[in-house]
Design a protein around this motif. Structure first.
Motif, PDB file in Angstrom:
ATOM      1  N   ASP A 228       0.809  -1.218   0.000  1.00 31.00           N
ATOM      2  CA  ASP A 228       0.000   0.000   0.000  1.00 31.00           C
ATOM      3  C   ASP A 228       0.842   1.269   0.000  1.00 31.00           C
ATOM      4  O   ASP A 228       0.466   2.264  -0.597  1.00 31.00           O
ATOM      5  CB  ASP A 228      -0.918   0.016   1.226  1.00 31.00           C
ATOM      6  CG  ASP A 228      -2.040  -0.989   1.090  1.00 31.00           C
ATOM      7  OD1 ASP A 228      -2.334  -1.391  -0.048  1.00 31.00           O
ATOM      8  OD2 ASP A 228      -2.615  -1.376   2.125  1.00 31.00           O
ATOM      9  N   TYR A 229       1.985   1.245   0.683  1.00 28.95           N
ATOM     10  CA  TYR A 229       2.748   2.486   0.774  1.00 28.95           C
ATOM     11  C   TYR A 229       3.246   2.936  -0.591  1.00 28.95           C
ATOM     12  O   TYR A 229       3.461   4.126  -0.810  1.00 28.95           O
ATOM     13  CB  TYR A 229       3.907   2.355   1.781  1.00 28.95           C
ATOM     14  CG  TYR A 229       5.016   1.415   1.350  1.00 28.95           C
ATOM     15  CD1 TYR A 229       5.959   1.826   0.429  1.00 28.95           C
ATOM     16  CD2 TYR A 229       5.104   0.137   1.867  1.00 28.95           C
ATOM     17  CE1 TYR A 229       6.967   0.971   0.018  1.00 28.95           C
ATOM     18  CE2 TYR A 229       6.108  -0.720   1.464  1.00 28.95           C
ATOM     19  CZ  TYR A 229       7.036  -0.309   0.540  1.00 28.95           C
ATOM     20  OH  TYR A 229       8.021  -1.150   0.131  1.00 28.95           O
ATOM     21  N   VAL A 238       4.874  11.263  -5.920  1.00 27.70           N
ATOM     22  CA  VAL A 238       6.300  10.933  -5.856  1.00 27.70           C
ATOM     23  C   VAL A 238       6.697  10.220  -7.157  1.00 27.70           C
ATOM     24  O   VAL A 238       5.967   9.382  -7.663  1.00 27.70           O
ATOM     25  CB  VAL A 238       6.597  10.023  -4.636  1.00 27.70           C
ATOM     26  CG1 VAL A 238       8.071   9.658  -4.588  1.00 27.70           C
ATOM     27  CG2 VAL A 238       6.174  10.709  -3.359  1.00 27.70           C
ATOM     28  N   ARG A 239       7.861  10.619  -7.696  1.00 23.30           N
ATOM     29  CA  ARG A 239       8.353  10.039  -8.949  1.00 23.30           C
ATOM     30  C   ARG A 239       8.565   8.553  -8.843  1.00 23.30           C
ATOM     31  O   ARG A 239       9.015   8.058  -7.818  1.00 23.30           O
ATOM     32  CB  ARG A 239       9.736  10.600  -9.256  1.00 23.30           C
ATOM     33  CG  ARG A 239       9.799  11.825 -10.024  1.00 23.30           C
ATOM     34  CD  ARG A 239      11.264  12.270 -10.020  1.00 23.30           C
ATOM     35  NE  ARG A 239      11.344  13.711 -10.105  1.00 23.30           N
ATOM     36  CZ  ARG A 239      11.258  14.362 -11.256  1.00 23.30           C
ATOM     37  NH1 ARG A 239      11.154  13.710 -12.375  1.00 23.30           N
ATOM     38  NH2 ARG A 239      11.298  15.675 -11.272  1.00 23.30           N
ATOM     39  N   LYS A 242      12.019   7.573  -7.673  1.00 21.42           N
ATOM     40  CA  LYS A 242      12.212   7.732  -6.236  1.00 21.42           C
ATOM     41  C   LYS A 242      11.478   6.620  -5.475  1.00 21.42           C
ATOM     42  O   LYS A 242      11.965   6.122  -4.458  1.00 21.42           O
ATOM     43  CB  LYS A 242      11.692   9.112  -5.813  1.00 21.42           C
ATOM     44  CG  LYS A 242      12.089   9.503  -4.426  1.00 21.42           C
ATOM     45  CD  LYS A 242      12.793  10.864  -4.397  1.00 21.42           C
ATOM     46  CE  LYS A 242      13.326  11.191  -3.035  1.00 21.42           C
ATOM     47  NZ  LYS A 242      12.698  12.376  -2.442  1.00 21.42           N
ATOM     48  N   LYS A 246      14.052   4.560  -3.427  1.00 19.96           N
ATOM     49  CA  LYS A 246      14.004   4.898  -2.004  1.00 19.96           C
ATOM     50  C   LYS A 246      13.023   3.976  -1.272  1.00 19.96           C
ATOM     51  O   LYS A 246      13.431   3.132  -0.477  1.00 19.96           O
ATOM     52  CB  LYS A 246      13.584   6.366  -1.845  1.00 19.96           C
ATOM     53  CG  LYS A 246      13.377   6.778  -0.396  1.00 19.96           C
ATOM     54  CD  LYS A 246      12.848   8.205  -0.291  1.00 19.96           C
ATOM     55  CE  LYS A 246      12.339   8.466   1.114  1.00 19.96           C
ATOM     56  NZ  LYS A 246      11.784   9.811   1.280  1.00 19.96           N
ATOM     57  N   HIS A 247      11.750   4.132  -1.576  1.00 21.11           N
ATOM     58  CA  HIS A 247      10.725   3.427  -0.802  1.00 21.11           C
ATOM     59  C   HIS A 247      10.841   1.914  -0.928  1.00 21.11           C
ATOM     60  O   HIS A 247      10.890   1.203   0.068  1.00 21.11           O
ATOM     61  CB  HIS A 247       9.338   3.883  -1.251  1.00 21.11           C
ATOM     62  CG  HIS A 247       9.040   5.295  -0.887  1.00 21.11           C
ATOM     63  ND1 HIS A 247       8.325   5.633   0.229  1.00 21.11           N
ATOM     64  CD2 HIS A 247       9.386   6.458  -1.470  1.00 21.11           C
ATOM     65  CE1 HIS A 247       8.235   6.952   0.308  1.00 21.11           C
ATOM     66  NE2 HIS A 247       8.869   7.477  -0.717  1.00 21.11           N
ATOM     67  N   LYS A 250      14.575   0.238   0.085  1.00 19.16           N
ATOM     68  CA  LYS A 250      14.923   0.108   1.505  1.00 19.16           C
ATOM     69  C   LYS A 250      14.133  -1.020   2.163  1.00 19.16           C
ATOM     70  O   LYS A 250      14.679  -1.780   2.958  1.00 19.16           O
ATOM     71  CB  LYS A 250      14.689   1.428   2.251  1.00 19.16           C
ATOM     72  CG  LYS A 250      15.234   1.341   3.667  1.00 19.16           C
ATOM     73  CD  LYS A 250      15.367   2.669   4.364  1.00 19.16           C
ATOM     74  CE  LYS A 250      15.876   2.462   5.772  1.00 19.16           C
ATOM     75  NZ  LYS A 250      15.711   3.643   6.618  1.00 19.16           N
ATOM     76  N   ASN A 251      12.857  -1.134   1.814  1.00 19.56           N
ATOM     77  CA  ASN A 251      12.068  -2.238   2.365  1.00 19.56           C
ATOM     78  C   ASN A 251      12.569  -3.584   1.853  1.00 19.56           C
ATOM     79  O   ASN A 251      12.629  -4.556   2.603  1.00 19.56           O
ATOM     80  CB  ASN A 251      10.591  -2.065   2.005  1.00 19.56           C
ATOM     81  CG  ASN A 251       9.889  -1.095   2.924  1.00 19.56           C
ATOM     82  OD1 ASN A 251       9.566  -1.425   4.058  1.00 19.56           O
ATOM     83  ND2 ASN A 251       9.683   0.123   2.469  1.00 19.56           N
ATOM     84  N   ILE A 325      18.053  -1.373   9.429  1.00 14.69           N
ATOM     85  CA  ILE A 325      17.124  -0.984   8.359  1.00 14.69           C
ATOM     86  C   ILE A 325      15.712  -0.761   8.890  1.00 14.69           C
ATOM     87  O   ILE A 325      15.039   0.189   8.521  1.00 14.69           O
ATOM     88  CB  ILE A 325      17.076  -2.060   7.249  1.00 14.69           C
ATOM     89  CG1 ILE A 325      18.471  -2.263   6.642  1.00 14.69           C
ATOM     90  CG2 ILE A 325      16.102  -1.642   6.149  1.00 14.69           C
ATOM     91  CD1 ILE A 325      18.518  -3.352   5.577  1.00 14.69           C
ATOM     92  N   PRO A 327      12.969   0.096  11.532  1.00 20.76           N
ATOM     93  CA  PRO A 327      12.738   0.735  12.829  1.00 20.76           C
ATOM     94  C   PRO A 327      11.716  -0.001  13.685  1.00 20.76           C
ATOM     95  O   PRO A 327      11.599   0.270  14.871  1.00 20.76           O
ATOM     96  CB  PRO A 327      12.196   2.114  12.435  1.00 20.76           C
ATOM     97  CG  PRO A 327      11.602   1.923  11.088  1.00 20.76           C
ATOM     98  CD  PRO A 327      12.446   0.886  10.420  1.00 20.76           C
ATOM     99  N   ARG A 328      10.988  -0.947  13.090  1.00 19.06           N
ATOM    100  CA  ARG A 328       9.953  -1.632  13.872  1.00 19.06           C
ATOM    101  C   ARG A 328      10.538  -2.642  14.842  1.00 19.06           C
ATOM    102  O   ARG A 328       9.882  -3.072  15.775  1.00 19.06           O
ATOM    103  CB  ARG A 328       8.973  -2.351  12.932  1.00 19.06           C
ATOM    104  CG  ARG A 328       8.011  -1.413  12.263  1.00 19.06           C
ATOM    105  CD  ARG A 328       7.327  -2.100  11.116  1.00 19.06           C
ATOM    106  NE  ARG A 328       8.287  -2.469  10.084  1.00 19.06           N
ATOM    107  CZ  ARG A 328       7.943  -2.976   8.916  1.00 19.06           C
ATOM    108  NH1 ARG A 328       6.689  -3.200   8.639  1.00 19.06           N
ATOM    109  NH2 ARG A 328       8.861  -3.276   8.024  1.00 19.06           N
TER     110      ARG A 328
END
Ligand SMILES: Nc1ncnc2c1ncn2[C@@H]1O[C@H](COP(=O)(O)OP(=O)(O)OP(=O)(O)O)[C@@H](O)[C@H]1O
Ligand code: SF4
Ligand SMILES: [Mg+2]
Lengths: 333, 327
Positions: A228-229, A238-239, A242, A246-247, A250-251, A325, A327-328
């Protein structure tokens, strides 16, 4: 700082695991390991001679005592001497391990880097031609045997049937003794010979690993792209670049880094068996190969145990990378 | 509401959205047309799978493709035709002209970046401002949606916030570039009942303050009654009724709408989580009946309904209905 504490805690938690893998190594390599008595003694040996040798090898000791002896070897990293050359195992490995790293690392880094880039590219075009092309190539790469690749690459790059650019076999020797060689010249010497010996093994290893890596990484990235993000970022303008770099990346790095770290001990030790044997490179792979063919138990024992321990350490490293990586993951876990 | 002549921020004409599935190509939206005026709030209701989310997503061209595509029709956002807009131009539309709030506040934010990082990114997509300035704006925006101590919250990760708070962050993000149209696809469904009302209040307040058009998709007919001036009822990828909210509740014309309203319990205090059910099955989009799509479940069905599709026609109440026997 918190990360360091976390790392130390993870290490402490890993102690039972370390005991487990070393115990398993002991059971397989020592307790049920091969009996060397008769390979040392002539066929005509007397009962006294046999007993003497068995005592010398420690075969007559009770189970726990043998285990204790083995653990002492593990902790002090002193696995005795090679039965074929008489050299200390620790000094053999001290020479071989850096060689293995030097041979494996360029291929390891490039195969993962290229794998991630290809996977990003394929995932970005998922379902369309570029994706299908990359996946077909990956499947082809995966289905050709390692041995065939090595032989083919040697033919292409190292013989007069092909380009004949590189030596077939061998490893960097210390430079000839020129009294007025500058540091730069010596560096250049090492650099030149390093790459001339490492280039073809690197190409072959990349060829073999790339298909597997790309497939795995692509699956991870495609899964992330359906989250979903990604839609949210897109909905706010957002491009795409990117979003991917980025999104999603990293995940995706959470499972990807696990795989990379976990494969490291194997790539450096077990995975290089073929490469080092065929290119005559005196790394751990070749040492292990020779030790197995010669029945050189102390070396095999050392390699197997160290691989197991390295594997556990790699697992701890993945936990630490997760922590960095994601934060959770809380520090208290 | 402003006095100036209302101008549509959104005008959809004969929109057709198709999906390629194993059962062949299905039409998730079949020639739907409607408008949203500046400052107006339009509610969309309908059973699961009727095409509400697809409608919302196609306005921003977010239909997953493949398998989906906008096959026909036009979507005009503030005078800009979206359908023919190339993907790289859509950046100027998304978040700026029209923005969206999604249903799942748990997963709709990226878990590995802070709230601030994600908000700053969105602000900087649309405005040429420094990171520090964008962060200040983001904090202001969080304050606007009533998040306490926004300076602290902005450096937190999504998992550190409650569901309601996350949805407020979504609202803040969606509104950070003052869009002309806000699409809220079931913005409160995933939240606790107590939080639902607060978040809805927030959306309504901001919509009025910023004079935005609002499309509110919900299963909760009560929420629509409180928040929307006009309602659009969808069934199987078609609009079957459209009317002023008061008129629709007082005088539902389509048998389906009537069925929906009849099945609402008399006691309104107990809010409905899901749309009331009407007996019978929704036809499969891959295998639609020839005539009226509601025929199998309709109490007033007659022969003509099975052979001809009823067109969407004006009613004397000022709305529109697609039925041969409206009330
Ligand atoms: N990704 C997809 N692939 C294939 N078909 C899809 C896809 N998304 C939507 N559809 C089709 O479009 C129809 C409408 O879906 P949509 O998500 O708009 O329903 P909805 O009205 O939002 O339902 P809900 O109330 O459950 O959210 C679905 O019935 C399905 O057939
Ligand atoms: S057209 Fe016929 S079947 Fe369809 S809703 Fe109206 S009365 Fe019922
Ligand atoms: Mg939906």
């Amino acid at each position: 700082m918190e990360t360091l504490q976390y790392a130390i805690r993870k290490l402490i938690y890993a102690i039972p695991l370390l005991f487990g893998v070393t115990f398993l190594s002991f059971i397989l390599m020592v307790h049920f390991g091969p009996d060397l008595t008769y390979s040392i003694l002539p066929k005509s040996a007397t009962q006294e001679q046999i007993e003497e040798i068995r005592a010398e090898l420690g075969y007559d000791l009770p189970f726990l005592q043998r285990y204790g002896k083995f653990m002492k070897e593990v902790v002090t990293l002193d696995f005795g001497s090679s039965t074929s050359s008489g050299e200390k195992v620790s000094s053999i490995l001290k020479k071989a391990v850096p060689v293995s790293f030097l041979v494996a690392l360029p291929a390891f880094i490039l195969a993962n880097l290229l794998g991630i880039l290809l996977a990003l590219y394929a995932a970005n075009h998922r379902g369309r031609f570029p994706d299908k092309a990359v996946m077909v190539l990956a499947a082809i790469g995966m289905s050709i045997s390692y041995l065939m690749v090595v032989i083919a690459f040697q033919l292409i790059f190292c013989t007069s049937y092909g380009l004949n650019w590189f030596p077939v076999q061998g490893w960097v020797e210390p430079p000839p003794d020129y009294p007025d060689a500058t540091a730069g010249e010596i560096f250049y010497y090492y650099w030149y010979y390093y790459w001339s010996y490492v280039a073809v093994p690197t190409l072959a290893s990349i060829f073999v690993a790339l298909g597997y890596n790309t497939r795995f990484f692509r699956a991870v990235i495609v899964e992330e792209l359906n989250r979903d993000y990604v839609r949210t970022a897109r909905a706010y303008g957002v491009r795409n670049r990117k979003i991917m770099m980025k999104h999603v990346l990293k995940n995706a790095m959470i499972p990807i880094s696990t795989r990379i770290i976990i494969t490291l001990p194997f790539v450096v030790i077990a995975g290089n068996l073929v490469v080092e044997k065929f290119f005559g490179i005196p790394g751990v792979g070749l040492v292990t190969y020779d030790a197995i063919t010669n029945g050189d138990l102390p070396i095999v024992k050392a390699v197997v145990t160290c691989t197991a321990v390295l594997y556990v350490l790699a697992l701890i490293l993945t936990d630490i990378v997760y922590k960095i990586i994601d934060p959770r993951i809380s520090y208290s876990k | 509401m402003t006095e100036s002549a209302p101008k549509p921020v959104l005008r959809i004409r004969d929109l057709v959205v198709e999906f390629k599935t194993e059962m062949g190509v299905i039409r998730a939206l079949d020639k739907i047309s409607f408008e949203v005026m500046a400052g107006e709030s339009l509610g969309i209701v309908g059973e699961s799978g009727c095409g509400k989310s697809v409608t919302a997503l196609s306005i921003l061209k977010l239909i997953p493709s493949p398998p989906g595509r906008i096959a026909e029709g036009s979507i005009e956002l503030d005078g800009i035709e979206v359908v023919s807009q190339p993907e790289h131009e859509m950046r100027k539309v998304r978040g700026a002209l029209a923005s969206m709030i999604f249903q799942e506040p748990m997963t709709a934010l990226n878990p590995v970046f802070t709230i601030g990082n994600q908000m700053v990114e969105v602000i900087r997509v649309h405005q040429k401002v420094s990171k520090t300035k964008a962060k200040k704006q983001a904090i202001e925006m969080l304050r606007t949606v009533n998040i306490e101590s926004p300076e602290k919250r902005i450096d937190q990760y999504p998992h550190e916030l409650s569901g309601g708070m996350r949805q407020r962050v979504m609202i803040a993000m969606a509104l950070s570039c003052s869009p002309k149209l806000l699409i809220a696809d079931e913005p409160t469904t995933a939240l606790d009942v107590t939080v639902q009302a607060q978040v809805m209040e927030e959306i309504k307040r901001l919509q009025q303050e910023m004079n935005m058009g609002l499309i509110l998709i919900t299963h909760d007919l009560g929420v629509i009654a409180e928040s929307c001036s006009r309602v659009l009822v969808m069934y199987c990828g078609k609009i079957i009724e459209m009317a002023e909210t008061g008129e629709l509740y007082k005088n539902p014309r389509h048998p389906y709408t009537r069925g929906l309203l009849d099945s609402i319990p008399r006691v309104r205090k107990e809010k409905l989580k899901t749309l009331p059910t009407i007996k019978g099955m929704v036809p499969d989009l891959a295998d639609l009946p020839k005539g009226c799509r509601f025929a199998d479940r309709c109490p007033k069905v007659e022969d003509r309904c099975r052979t001809e599709e009823p067109p969407l026609e004006d009613t004397e109440g000022g709305g529109k209905v697609a039925c041969f026997h409206p009330n």
